[in-house]
Design a protein around this motif. Structure first.
Motif, short mmCIF file in Angstrom:
data_model
loop_
_atom_site.label_atom_id
_atom_site.label_comp_id
_atom_site.label_asym_id
_atom_site.label_seq_id
_atom_site.Cartn_x
_atom_site.Cartn_y
_atom_site.Cartn_z
N PRO A 1 -1.97 9.68 9.57
CA PRO A 1 -1.33 8.81 8.00
C PRO A 1 -1.05 7.79 8.45
N VAL A 2 -1.97 6.74 9.92
CA VAL A 2 -0.73 5.67 10.18
C VAL A 2 -1.62 5.01 11.00
N MET B 1 0.69 -0.53 -0.03
CA MET B 1 -0.17 -0.20 0.12
C MET B 1 0.95 1.38 -0.12
N ARG B 2 0.06 1.94 -0.95
CA ARG B 2 1.13 3.42 -0.44
C ARG B 2 0.96 4.16 0.58
N GLY B 3 1.57 4.86 1.09
CA GLY B 3 1.68 6.16 2.20
C GLY B 3 2.42 5.23 3.60
#
Lengths: 273, 325
Positions: free
Chosen positions: A109-110, A1-3
């Motif tokens: 973003p986690v 997965m990106r990010g």
């Protein structure tokens, strides 16, 4: 997965969270110390009452009182190690849903569970850990048990297994918060059942032995490792491999509980609970 | 393709019905009945980069639910959302790297520690390059006038100071879009003013896209050039602020002030006396009448000492829309 973030970044982030949590605890140093001492006293009394009660019986299903204390020590130690990481992150999920705290975490973003774990490190379980270690050292000394490298390694592996099982209970219990607004009585029942493994399960009816081994495998937290170390009987007819399985059982139930949590999360995101 | 594209967006909540009494709650363990609540219903809109959009409506209109779907927090029941080419709920973490979200009712600060500590945490959380972090920290500390309190424990800060810090934190990683969910709720007049001014500057100087929900129409007038009005999950209006005023306002108001004895009011076509106080009149000018002509007429007739034009406030217009429904 990106990010996604790498393990190195996660550890770096965990270090910052850890520092903040310790700093936070140190703002109220007195409260922290009082908390640790209070917990010490609380668990000390439980330990003392167990000890006094056990001294009424010389032997319990072939286990003397120091051997039973090993059970207690292993259970508290794995619980406290697990709670240091998982207790805070798995509390009050229903409340976090209600107050919108979960929504806020989901905007970061986690993975929300990882975020909770990083945020929720709890240094207060030092009391339980030190007490459990003291109980174990005391019990092994009274048993004139001489640990060697192999048995120490075995113990460390078994503790890891126990820790994973204890953690799975926290995580699975927390998942319920995605579905209900209140704490549910099922978890109270689970914790009561977990209390049974403070005693050798061989004193209980067969059905309960089966339940604590194959249904809710709490006996793997302490009973099977202790039976191995102290050369005790496991329930008649059970495979002799069981005392080696705690890490395997631990990984299995831990993964299962994480899946349950994720499933609960997607239910929440889909229906808004 | 627009920066934000929302197409036929729907979100239905399923609310478990509570049964009454012991027997009812036992029954609900086995069979639950759910009530459907449409929080967002067939909403579509597009937002270009650099726009500042006010997203307004009464409580329970579906504002927060829309923001949550834009940020990837909630999954739509149907319809599609794209933000910068990404479907937020499918790539929640990727999306989160590029957005800033502030939920006005919730703080993300550590209560017992200074704001600066939380700043450092966000540097790591968003993996912000050192120089970007330093530059933004200085920029937003100055913009939100935080120099005085950035090193104080958060528990000692006022509500306004905490809100400033929360917005600053959401901006440290240079997001492409900032979602503000009721950022001025409960703040005093001065804090509101600084906040609005700062948000406006972020939009203009940094070209940042901003979507703002609020109950305070002054926020909209100060920050936004475009308005989306929703009620009960449906879109009622979408367009520029000036078009909104043109389409929805009915009457202009003119205020006359007299420092001498007041003249006698004479009825005129298209004009009516709305309010007569000690030394001034408030006169309603019918929508059909040109304000310019009205001013000339009033000046000739009454020769007031001062004359003021009162533009209709959005607040009043929105109110009249909901009252008129």
């Amino acid at each position: 997965m990106r990010g996604g973030i790498t393990m190195k970044k996660i550890l770096e982030l965990y270090r910052v969270f850890l520092r903040l949590n310790v700093q936070k605890a140190m703002v109220y140093r007195g409260t922290y110390i009082a908390g640790v001492v209070g917990q010490w006293l609380g668990y000390g009394v439980t330990f003392a009452s167990l000890y006094i009660m056990l001294s009424r019986f010389e032997v319990l299903a072939g286990w003397n009182r120091y051997e039973v204390l090993v059970l207690y020590g292993l259970s508290v130690l794995s619980y406290a190690l697990s709670a240091t990481v998982f207790f805070v992150p798995t509390q009050d999920l229903a409340m976090k849903v209600r107050t919108g705290e979960l929504d806020q975490i989901l905007s970061k973003p986690v993975h929300p569970f990882l975020y909770e774990i990083m945020q929720g490190f709890c240094p207060n379980y030092l009391s339980h850990i030190s007490l459990a270690v003291a109980v174990l050292v005391f019990a092994f000394a009274k048993l004139h048990y001489k640990p060697d490298m192999v048995s120490m390694l075995y113990l460390a592996l078994m503790l890891t297994g126990g820790l994973l099982i204890q953690s799975a209970v926290f995580i699975a219990g927390s998942s319920v918060g995605f579905f209900t607004v209140q704490d549910n009585p099922v978890m109270d029942m689970v914790y009561t059942l977990k209390g049974f493994v403070n005693y050798p399960i061989t004193i209980f009816p067969r059905a309960l032995q089966f339940f604590l081994t194959f249904m809710l495998p709490f006996a793997f937290i302490n009973f099977y490792p202790a039976a191995m170390l102290l050369q005790k009987e496991i329930p008649a007819g059970y495979p002799a491999v069981l005392p080696y399985l705690p890490p395997v059982v631990g990984i299995f139930v831990f993964v299962l509980s994480i899946r349950l949590w994720n499933w609960g999360l997607s239910h929440y995101q889909g229906t808004g609970s | 393709m627009s920066f934000i594209e929302v197409e036929d967006l729907c979100k239905t909540y399923f609310i478990a019905q509570r049964s009454v009494g012991v027997w009812g709650s036992i029954k609900s363990l086995f069979r639950r009945t759910y009530r459907e609540k449409k929080a967002v219903s067939d909403i579509s809109f597009r937002v270009e980069r650099g726009e500042a959009v006010g997203y307004i409506g009464p409580n329970g209109a579906g504002k927060s639910t829309t923001i949550k779907m834009l940020s990837g927090v909630l999954v739509p029941t149907s319809g599609t959302v794209h933000v910068g080419g990404v479907v937020p709920y499918k790539e929640r973490k990727e999306n989160a790297q590029h957005i800033g979200v502030v939920f006005g009712q919730r703080s993300q600060l550590y209560w017992d520690l200074p704001v600066s500590d939380t700043f450092e945490l966000y540097e790591k959380l968003y993996d912000i390059p050192r120089e970007v972090y330093m530059r933004n920290r200085d920029y937003y500390t100055e913009l939100f006038q935080m120099e005085d309190f950035i090193d104080q424990p958060v528990r000692q800060l006022s509500l306004g100071q905490k809100m400033k810090a929360n917005i600053a934190i959401a901006l440290l990683h240079d997001p492409e879009v900032l979602y503000l969910d009721e950022p001025t709720i409960g703040l005093d007049v001065m804090s509101k003013k600084v906040l609005r001014e700062s948000i406006r500057r972020i939009n203009q100087e940094k070209g940042m896209t901003i979507i703002l929900t609020t109950h305070d129409m002054d926020d909209i007038e100060a920050v936004c050039s475009r308005l989306i009005l929703i009620d009960q999950g449906r879109k009622l209006f979408d367009g520029t602020l000036s078009r909104f005023k043109e389409e929805h306002h009915r009457d202009n108001m003119i205020k006359l002030e007299f420092k001498r004895e007041m003249p006698e009011w004479k009825e005129q076509d298209g004009l009516s006396l709305a309010e007569a106080a000690d030394s001034c009149w408030r006169i309603r000018v019918k929508r059909e009448a040109a304000p310019r002509d009205a001013v000339i007429t009033l000046l000739n007739l009454y020769n007031p000492d001062n004359i003021y034009m009162e533009e209709p406030k959005i607040e009043e217009i929105v109110e009249s829309i909901f009252v008129g429904q």
